[in-house]
Enzyme design. Structure first.
Site, mmCIF file in Angstrom:
data_model
loop_
_atom_site.group_PDB
_atom_site.id
_atom_site.type_symbol
_atom_site.label_atom_id
_atom_site.label_comp_id
_atom_site.label_asym_id
_atom_site.label_seq_id
_atom_site.Cartn_x
_atom_site.Cartn_y
_atom_site.Cartn_z
ATOM 1 N N ALA A 67 51.621 46.825 83.202
ATOM 2 C CA ALA A 67 49.867 47.959 82.607
ATOM 3 C C ALA A 67 49.501 49.613 83.312
ATOM 4 O O ALA A 67 51.246 49.150 84.110
ATOM 5 C CB ALA A 67 48.769 46.884 83.307
ATOM 6 N N GLY A 112 52.163 43.513 83.027
ATOM 7 C CA GLY A 112 51.241 42.857 81.429
ATOM 8 C C GLY A 112 51.668 42.872 80.148
ATOM 9 O O GLY A 112 51.408 42.409 78.991
ATOM 10 N N GLU A 115 53.197 39.566 80.108
ATOM 11 C CA GLU A 115 51.228 39.126 79.771
ATOM 12 C C GLU A 115 51.719 39.216 77.660
ATOM 13 O O GLU A 115 50.977 38.478 77.127
ATOM 14 C CB GLU A 115 49.962 38.775 80.377
ATOM 15 C CG GLU A 115 50.614 38.592 81.953
ATOM 16 C CD GLU A 115 49.407 38.962 82.753
ATOM 17 O OE1 GLU A 115 49.421 40.581 82.644
ATOM 18 O OE2 GLU A 115 48.919 38.802 83.718
ATOM 19 N N GLU A 135 53.116 41.649 90.070
ATOM 20 C CA GLU A 135 52.104 42.286 90.567
ATOM 21 C C GLU A 135 51.942 41.826 92.271
ATOM 22 O O GLU A 135 51.458 42.935 92.705
ATOM 23 C CB GLU A 135 50.983 41.668 89.803
ATOM 24 C CG GLU A 135 50.464 41.777 88.426
ATOM 25 C CD GLU A 135 51.978 41.057 87.209
ATOM 26 O OE1 GLU A 135 52.650 40.822 87.945
ATOM 27 O OE2 GLU A 135 51.360 40.937 86.205
#
Ligand code: DAK
Length: 261
Positions: A67, A112, A115, A135
């Site tokens: 992200a 992300g 993911e 993260e």
């Protein structure tokens, strides 16, 4: 096909390749890109001519490096909540897309990005790809279902090892633990993904999409329920012309021609 600022979309017959296109930011997923991905898959769901989708990253360095941290750094709680909701919606859309979605992982797939790859049905990786859930280095937990999809793919131990340390692993190790399904040379990645997509696209589309449903839903159910669900979907195949075509073609010793009905 609709045009986007942060996605490159190419349609080749029944196959669509969508590339995340923010190479200077290592294809980090910002709000605008997520909104575009949402719109892209929503529109594509209506297009019956598409039988397989490939997601990749533009440039030679990253699939998606996570992200967009610059967008999240000053996020307030309610914006973060909306961001989480959007991310979950988009990744669920991909996971539940009625046709197969292949991740062609060309470089960094972090946070992300990892993911996103896990929301896809099949993961092909370049030998140069790198994976991780870093993260914890940023003071957050994975938020786009990484804590859920990762242990389902690789088991709790390996998922915890990766998530607690934030370590980055290479494609071979990702293959060993079951995070990726196949590793190929970087220059062969897209061709391999298109060949696989083409192979799937030539099969009976309804059967393929029911198989996806049976696997995705079935693994979340108790065995007896899952077997019953599989039987229902198996039965439903016999409502399609393609079932008649597939079996008739076999008996007549010819190649089937599937119509997706
Ligand atoms: N976001 C924004 N920019 C990024 C980025 C990212 N995730 N990753 C890289 N970039 C940018 C860099 O800042 C740099 O920009 P400039 O300095 O050129 O302006 C450019 O891309 C090139 O990166 P580097 O110069 O760092 O390149 P290196 O080869 O040296 O290093 C790297 C590559 C991938 C190891 C490094 O860039 C890196 O560590 N990147 C961050 C990786 C990371 O931590 N990813 C996880 C992000 S957190 C949520 C749900 C989900 C999430 C969050 C919330 N909710 C439920 C609300 C997900 C979180 C994440 O994904």
């Amino acid at each position: 096909m609709e045009s986007f600022n942060n996605l490159i979309v190419e349609k080749d017959g029944a196959i669509v390749v969508v590339s995340i296109n923010r190479p200077k930011e290592l294809n980090a997923l910002n709000l605008a890109t997520m909104q575009e991905l949402d719109k892209f898959f929503e529109t594509l769901e209506e297009d019956a001519s598409v039988r397989a989708v490939i997601i990749t990253g533009n440039g030679d360095k990253a699939f998606v490096a996570g992200a967009d941290i610059t967008e999240m750094v000053n996020m307030k709680a309610l914006t973060a909540r909306d961001w989480a909701r959007l991310g979950q919606k988009v990744f669920s859309r991909i996971e539940n897309f009625s046709r197969p979605v292949i991740a062609a992982i060309n470089g960094f797939a972090l946070g992300g990005g990892c993911e996103l790859a896990m929301a896809c049905d099949i993961r092909l990786a370049s030998e140069k790809a790198k994976f991780g859930q870093p993260e914890v280095n940023l003071g957050i937990t994975p938020g786009f279902a990484g804590t859920q999809r990762l242990p389902r793919l690789v088991g709790k131990g390996q998922a915890k090892l990766l998530t607690f340390t934030g370590d980055i692993i290479d494609a071979q190790e990702a293959k060993t633990i079951g995070l990726v399904d196949k590793v190929v040379a970087p220059e062969e990645l897209l061709t391999a993904a298109k060949t696989l997509a083409g192979e799937i696209a030539a099969k009976a589309p309804v059967a393929v999409s029911y198989a996806k449903l049976a696997i995705n839903r079935g693994v979340e159910m108790e065995s007896e329920q899952a077997y019953a669900y599989e039987a229902e979907l198996f039965g439903m195949c016999f409502t399609t012309e393609d079932q008649t075509e597939g079996m008739t073609a076999f008996v007549e010793k010819r190649k089937p021609c599937f119509k997706g009905i």
